[in-house]
Design an enzyme around this catalytic site. Structure first.
Site, PDB file in Angstrom:
ATOM      1  N   HIS A 298       0.820  -1.214   0.000  1.00 37.32           N
ATOM      2  CA  HIS A 298       0.000   0.000   0.000  1.00 37.32           C
ATOM      3  C   HIS A 298       0.856   1.267   0.000  1.00 37.32           C
ATOM      4  O   HIS A 298       0.599   2.204  -0.760  1.00 37.32           O
ATOM      5  CB  HIS A 298      -0.915   0.021   1.234  1.00 37.32           C
ATOM      6  CG  HIS A 298      -1.921  -1.083   1.239  1.00 37.32           C
ATOM      7  ND1 HIS A 298      -2.915  -1.195   0.300  1.00 37.32           N
ATOM      8  CD2 HIS A 298      -2.075  -2.131   2.090  1.00 37.32           C
ATOM      9  CE1 HIS A 298      -3.639  -2.274   0.553  1.00 37.32           C
ATOM     10  NE2 HIS A 298      -3.159  -2.855   1.628  1.00 37.32           N
ATOM     11  N   VAL A 299       1.885   1.289   0.859  1.00 30.98           N
ATOM     12  CA  VAL A 299       2.690   2.507   1.006  1.00 30.98           C
ATOM     13  C   VAL A 299       3.619   2.706  -0.189  1.00 30.98           C
ATOM     14  O   VAL A 299       3.696   3.790  -0.757  1.00 30.98           O
ATOM     15  CB  VAL A 299       3.496   2.481   2.324  1.00 30.98           C
ATOM     16  CG1 VAL A 299       4.408   3.696   2.414  1.00 30.98           C
ATOM     17  CG2 VAL A 299       2.551   2.447   3.522  1.00 30.98           C
TER      18      VAL A 299
ATOM     19  N   ASP B  27       9.956  -5.671  -5.744  1.00 31.85           N
ATOM     20  CA  ASP B  27       9.093  -6.393  -4.811  1.00 31.85           C
ATOM     21  C   ASP B  27       9.186  -7.882  -5.138  1.00 31.85           C
ATOM     22  O   ASP B  27       9.216  -8.250  -6.325  1.00 31.85           O
ATOM     23  CB  ASP B  27       7.633  -5.928  -4.945  1.00 31.85           C
ATOM     24  CG  ASP B  27       6.766  -6.396  -3.777  1.00 31.85           C
ATOM     25  OD1 ASP B  27       6.460  -5.577  -2.892  1.00 31.85           O
ATOM     26  OD2 ASP B  27       6.400  -7.600  -3.751  1.00 31.85           O
TER      27      ASP B  27
ATOM     28  N   ARG C 295       3.967  -1.004  16.717  1.00 29.20           N
ATOM     29  CA  ARG C 295       4.693  -1.114  15.437  1.00 29.20           C
ATOM     30  C   ARG C 295       5.846  -2.113  15.528  1.00 29.20           C
ATOM     31  O   ARG C 295       6.338  -2.586  14.518  1.00 29.20           O
ATOM     32  CB  ARG C 295       5.224   0.261  15.016  1.00 29.20           C
ATOM     33  CG  ARG C 295       4.107   1.226  14.598  1.00 29.20           C
ATOM     34  CD  ARG C 295       4.653   2.597  14.235  1.00 29.20           C
ATOM     35  NE  ARG C 295       3.577   3.501  13.802  1.00 29.20           N
ATOM     36  CZ  ARG C 295       2.917   4.306  14.615  1.00 29.20           C
ATOM     37  NH1 ARG C 295       3.174   4.304  15.909  1.00 29.20           N
ATOM     38  NH2 ARG C 295       1.980   5.109  14.145  1.00 29.20           N
TER      39      ARG C 295
ATOM     40  N   THR D  24       9.908   1.585   6.440  1.00 27.17           N
ATOM     41  CA  THR D  24       9.632   0.275   7.037  1.00 27.17           C
ATOM     42  C   THR D  24       9.640   0.339   8.561  1.00 27.17           C
ATOM     43  O   THR D  24      10.577   0.851   9.165  1.00 27.17           O
ATOM     44  CB  THR D  24      10.689  -0.731   6.536  1.00 27.17           C
ATOM     45  OG1 THR D  24      10.596  -0.814   5.111  1.00 27.17           O
ATOM     46  CG2 THR D  24      10.477  -2.112   7.139  1.00 27.17           C
ATOM     47  N   ASN D  25       8.592  -0.214   9.185  1.00 28.76           N
ATOM     48  CA  ASN D  25       8.484  -0.206  10.650  1.00 28.76           C
ATOM     49  C   ASN D  25       9.117  -1.432  11.313  1.00 28.76           C
ATOM     50  O   ASN D  25       9.186  -2.473  10.685  1.00 28.76           O
ATOM     51  CB  ASN D  25       7.001  -0.127  11.057  1.00 28.76           C
ATOM     52  CG  ASN D  25       6.512   1.306  11.108  1.00 28.76           C
ATOM     53  OD1 ASN D  25       7.241   2.199  11.521  1.00 28.76           O
ATOM     54  ND2 ASN D  25       5.285   1.539  10.680  1.00 28.76           N
TER      55      ASN D  25
ATOM     56  N   ARG E 298       0.685  14.772  11.977  1.00 30.75           N
ATOM     57  CA  ARG E 298      -0.567  14.422  12.673  1.00 30.75           C
ATOM     58  C   ARG E 298      -0.846  15.411  13.802  1.00 30.75           C
ATOM     59  O   ARG E 298      -1.990  15.796  14.045  1.00 30.75           O
ATOM     60  CB  ARG E 298      -0.495  12.993  13.204  1.00 30.75           C
ATOM     61  CG  ARG E 298      -0.617  11.967  12.090  1.00 30.75           C
ATOM     62  CD  ARG E 298      -0.448  10.540  12.579  1.00 30.75           C
ATOM     63  NE  ARG E 298      -0.705   9.620  11.462  1.00 30.75           N
ATOM     64  CZ  ARG E 298      -0.097   8.444  11.300  1.00 30.75           C
ATOM     65  NH1 ARG E 298       0.809   8.035  12.190  1.00 30.75           N
ATOM     66  NH2 ARG E 298      -0.390   7.678  10.273  1.00 30.75           N
TER      67      ARG E 298
ATOM     68  N   HIS F  81       9.330   6.648  16.265  1.00 26.58           N
ATOM     69  CA  HIS F  81       8.056   6.655  15.533  1.00 26.58           C
ATOM     70  C   HIS F  81       7.281   5.442  16.042  1.00 26.58           C
ATOM     71  O   HIS F  81       7.347   4.354  15.500  1.00 26.58           O
ATOM     72  CB  HIS F  81       8.279   6.543  14.026  1.00 26.58           C
ATOM     73  CG  HIS F  81       7.004   6.358  13.249  1.00 26.58           C
ATOM     74  ND1 HIS F  81       5.963   7.265  13.306  1.00 26.58           N
ATOM     75  CD2 HIS F  81       6.581   5.359  12.427  1.00 26.58           C
ATOM     76  CE1 HIS F  81       4.971   6.831  12.535  1.00 26.58           C
ATOM     77  NE2 HIS F  81       5.327   5.680  12.002  1.00 26.58           N
TER      78      HIS F  81
END
Length: 308
Positions: free
Chosen positions: A12-13, A34, A91, A122-123, A154, A178
């Site tokens: 998605h990102v 990918d 996360r 990337t988390n 945010r 984050h």
């Protein structure tokens, strides 16, 4: 001089970031990588189908790590978002999966001879940024995480909504990890020409509630659609453009802070050479305490990820 960006991870990102780049002509050359070949080839064809109706042309290369050799910026967007669907909204749930993937990808980036700037989404992003730097051996100032650039956005959205102004008219930073230990450094926030503390007193703003609102933002989006994409992809592409343009913009991004011995979000000036200058904020004692807790948490998690 042609501008070349790579996006690794077309979920998605990654696909949102790639579309933003293609639709706005931000790169002359775009490399998409990918492991799901069918998905990434479909995206590439879809982008090519968009081009007759766009004012820009972008050359697209798919799944070729050797094409990274002369890339200016790599955006790392790989991950497994489903792992974040946990009761703790944590996360770090992605770490066992992403740390393994990132070590593999980072080794391939290194083998390609890439010597540009890595922008990691990337988390958990602070730990992942550290892993990219360690494995690629790139200078620390050339590996950056989007970090709290998104959390700060945010916060600005939450403050702006309350004051009925444009979110770009709010200045200030969220700092640290984050993740769940990040916080709004209210001492840095200014709005309507005043420190926010003054405006908060005058207009009865609850800063603790706004801090929570900023922190909850990502999970509100996540629970609504099972992923987040536009906010973070926009932050990453903005960062990539700042590097390409050598814009020398001050931003809260994940960068290596010597005094904490770790990657965490703290304002820095970003340009073509990555982190060009580190800012020194005048934080309150309480904010410094929160930042230290955040730093210790990231450090512990990084040690865990490298011990395996």
């Amino acid at each position: 001089m042609s501008r070349k960006i790579a996006v690794i991870g077309m979920g998605h990102v990654g696909s949102t970031a790639a579309h933003y780049i293609v639709a706005n002509g931000f790169a002359d050359d775009l490399v998409l990588i990918d492991p799901n070949t069918g998905k990434v080839e479909a995206d590439a064809l879809d982008f090519k189908d968009a081009m007759p109706n766009l004012p820009f042309h972008t050359n697209i290369t798919v799944n070729d790590y050797s094409a990274l050799k002369d890339a200016d910026v790599i955006i790392s967007a790989l991950g497994n978002i489903k792992l974040q669907d946990n009761p703790n909204d944590d996360r770090f749930a992605e770490l066992p999966f992403t740390s393994t993937q990132v070590k593999d990808v980072a080794a391939k980036i290194k083998a390609s001879g890439f010597d540009g700037i890595i922008v990691a989404i990337t988390n958990p992003v602070d730990v992942i940024t550290s892993i990219y730097q360690a494995v690629t051996g790139l200078p620390k100032n050339h590996v950056i995480g989007t970090g709290t650039l998104l959390d700060s956005a945010r916060m600005k959205r939450a403050v702006a909504d309350k004051l009925h102004i444009d979110s770009r008219s709010v200045a200030g930073y969220n700092l640290g990890e984050h993740g769940n230990s990040q916080f709004t450094a209210w001492s840095t926030v200014r709005v309507l020409g005043q420190p926010i503390s003054k405006i908060a007193d005058e207009r009865d703003l609850d800063l603790a509630e706004l801090d929570q609102e900023a922190r909850r933002g990502g999970f509100t989006v996540f629970h609504g659609k099972k992923y987040t994409s536009y906010g973070v992809a926009t932050a990453a592409v903005r960062l990539a453009n700042i590097v390409l343009n050598d814009a020398l913009t001050e931003l809260p991004v994940s960068n290596y802070r010597e005094e904490y011995g770790v990657y965490l979000s703290y304002p820095a000036v970003v340009g073509r050479d990555g982190i060009v200058e580190q800012v020194q904020l005048d934080l309150t004692d309480e904010e410094l305490k929160k930042l230290q807790i955040s730093a210790d948490y990231i450090k512990t998690k990084f040690a865990e990820s490298t011990a395996k």
